[in-house]
Design an enzyme around this catalytic site. Sequence first.
Site, PDB file in Angstrom:
ATOM      1  N   LYS A 113     -16.732  28.263 -16.839  1.00  0.00           N
ATOM      2  CA  LYS A 113     -18.075  27.521 -16.281  1.00  0.00           C
ATOM      3  C   LYS A 113     -18.385  29.071 -15.939  1.00  0.00           C
ATOM      4  O   LYS A 113     -19.478  29.292 -15.795  1.00  0.00           O
ATOM      5  CB  LYS A 113     -17.916  26.468 -14.886  1.00  0.00           C
ATOM      6  N   ARG A 124     -19.108  16.917  -8.478  1.00  0.00           N
ATOM      7  CA  ARG A 124     -17.750  17.643  -8.947  1.00  0.00           C
ATOM      8  C   ARG A 124     -17.236  15.605  -8.419  1.00  0.00           C
ATOM      9  O   ARG A 124     -16.600  15.643  -8.657  1.00  0.00           O
ATOM     10  CB  ARG A 124     -16.664  18.147  -8.299  1.00  0.00           C
ATOM     11  N   ARG A 156      -5.909  34.641 -14.673  1.00  0.00           N
ATOM     12  CA  ARG A 156      -7.152  34.964 -14.338  1.00  0.00           C
ATOM     13  C   ARG A 156      -7.700  35.855 -12.706  1.00  0.00           C
ATOM     14  O   ARG A 156      -6.293  35.788 -11.718  1.00  0.00           O
ATOM     15  CB  ARG A 156      -7.867  34.207 -13.633  1.00  0.00           C
ATOM     16  N   ARG A 172      -6.323  34.960  -7.113  1.00  0.00           N
ATOM     17  CA  ARG A 172      -7.618  33.219  -5.823  1.00  0.00           C
ATOM     18  C   ARG A 172      -5.643  32.567  -5.158  1.00  0.00           C
ATOM     19  O   ARG A 172      -4.776  32.248  -6.850  1.00  0.00           O
ATOM     20  CB  ARG A 172      -8.175  32.441  -6.562  1.00  0.00           C
ATOM     21  N   ARG A 186      -5.093  20.963  -9.199  1.00  0.00           N
ATOM     22  CA  ARG A 186      -6.596  20.693  -8.593  1.00  0.00           C
ATOM     23  C   ARG A 186      -7.005  20.070 -10.238  1.00  0.00           C
ATOM     24  O   ARG A 186      -8.761  19.466 -10.231  1.00  0.00           O
ATOM     25  CB  ARG A 186      -7.516  22.576  -9.081  1.00  0.00           C
TER      26      ARG A 186
HETATM   27  P1  AMP Z   1     -14.056  26.358  -7.537  1.00  0.00           P
HETATM   28  O1  AMP Z   1     -14.182  28.125  -7.117  1.00  0.00           O
HETATM   29  O2  AMP Z   1     -15.203  25.629  -8.282  1.00  0.00           O
HETATM   30  O3  AMP Z   1     -12.459  26.428  -8.054  1.00  0.00           O
HETATM   31  O4  AMP Z   1     -13.906  25.296  -6.318  1.00  0.00           O
HETATM   32  C1  AMP Z   1     -12.580  25.987  -5.498  1.00  0.00           C
HETATM   33  C2  AMP Z   1     -12.551  24.470  -4.512  1.00  0.00           C
HETATM   34  O5  AMP Z   1     -13.104  24.808  -3.855  1.00  0.00           O
HETATM   35  C3  AMP Z   1     -12.451  23.557  -5.130  1.00  0.00           C
HETATM   36  O6  AMP Z   1     -10.839  23.617  -5.728  1.00  0.00           O
HETATM   37  C4  AMP Z   1     -12.513  22.737  -4.035  1.00  0.00           C
HETATM   38  O7  AMP Z   1     -11.488  22.742  -2.988  1.00  0.00           O
HETATM   39  C5  AMP Z   1     -13.883  22.831  -3.078  1.00  0.00           C
HETATM   40  N1  AMP Z   1     -15.134  23.547  -3.547  1.00  0.00           N
HETATM   41  C6  AMP Z   1     -16.049  23.414  -4.863  1.00  0.00           C
HETATM   42  N2  AMP Z   1     -16.640  22.840  -5.367  1.00  0.00           N
HETATM   43  C7  AMP Z   1     -16.780  21.352  -4.728  1.00  0.00           C
HETATM   44  C8  AMP Z   1     -17.888  20.478  -4.097  1.00  0.00           C
HETATM   45  N3  AMP Z   1     -18.278  20.630  -5.053  1.00  0.00           N
HETATM   46  N4  AMP Z   1     -16.771  19.426  -3.314  1.00  0.00           N
HETATM   47  C9  AMP Z   1     -16.461  19.916  -2.939  1.00  0.00           C
HETATM   48  N5  AMP Z   1     -15.324  21.358  -2.942  1.00  0.00           N
HETATM   49  C10 AMP Z   1     -15.383  22.209  -3.670  1.00  0.00           C
END
Ligand code: AMP
Length: 215
Positions: free
Chosen positions: A13, A88, A127, A160, A171
């Site tokens: 994404k 999410r 990554r 990360r 996740r």
């Molecule tokens: P991402 O970079 O999108 O993989 O997000 C990393 C982390 O941020 C996720 O595992 C969640 O802990 C938090 N996070 C990101 N987007 C959301 C969301 N829409 N709602 C809640 N937590 C989020």
Amino acid sequence: MNIIMLGAPGAGKGTISTRLNESFNLPHISTGDIFRENIKNETELGKLAKSYIDSGKLVPDEVTTNLILNRIEKDDCKNGYILDGFPRNLVQAEGLEKSLLNNSKKIDYVIYVFADENKIVDRLTGRRVCEKCGTPYHIRTLKSKVEGICDLCGGKLIQRKDDTEEVIRDRLKVYNEQTKPLIDYYRKKGILREVDGFDTVENVFNNVIKVLGLK
Ligand code: AMP
């Protein structure tokens, strides 16, 4: 055009959102990037988000939804935006929809980037992301021109904390339980478009702009 990018962590994404941003100048709004920026700057939001993110859990819905609703009100979102990583779960999706409806606005398309779980684990453990601008790379399949350095801004590439296999499994569990129902939610609304996330970046991007009717 208001777009949501939907898909498992590591489906691609972020990469596609970056490309859409470069080609169509739509702001790329990634909740994960916003949280990580706040963690880096040690803000109140960052302090709250850190424990959730480090363990692969979702940051509370109210905090996350308000963050996005405020962000899409900004001037640069006038002509559209790309939401990457939000919503999410159903609570967030309904919060977004209600607020957009109140302002006579809507989401035009939801791009569902689908991907196989085992390939995702491989992709995420390899990554690397730019510490400064968040652009994603991969140690084998999407290398930067100079090792360890971002092509776009010269920032340092890092792994990360939540890209370790154990947190990735958590996740993915959260994704399967909470985010996957959104596929049907948006399909029923007739705005879901599907693309395969495990092709070359060029092909995935071309498929996305095709389903968006931009090609
Ligand atoms: P991402 O970079 O999108 O993989 O997000 C990393 C982390 O941020 C996720 O595992 C969640 O802990 C938090 N996070 C990101 N987007 C959301 C969301 N829409 N709602 C809640 N937590 C989020």
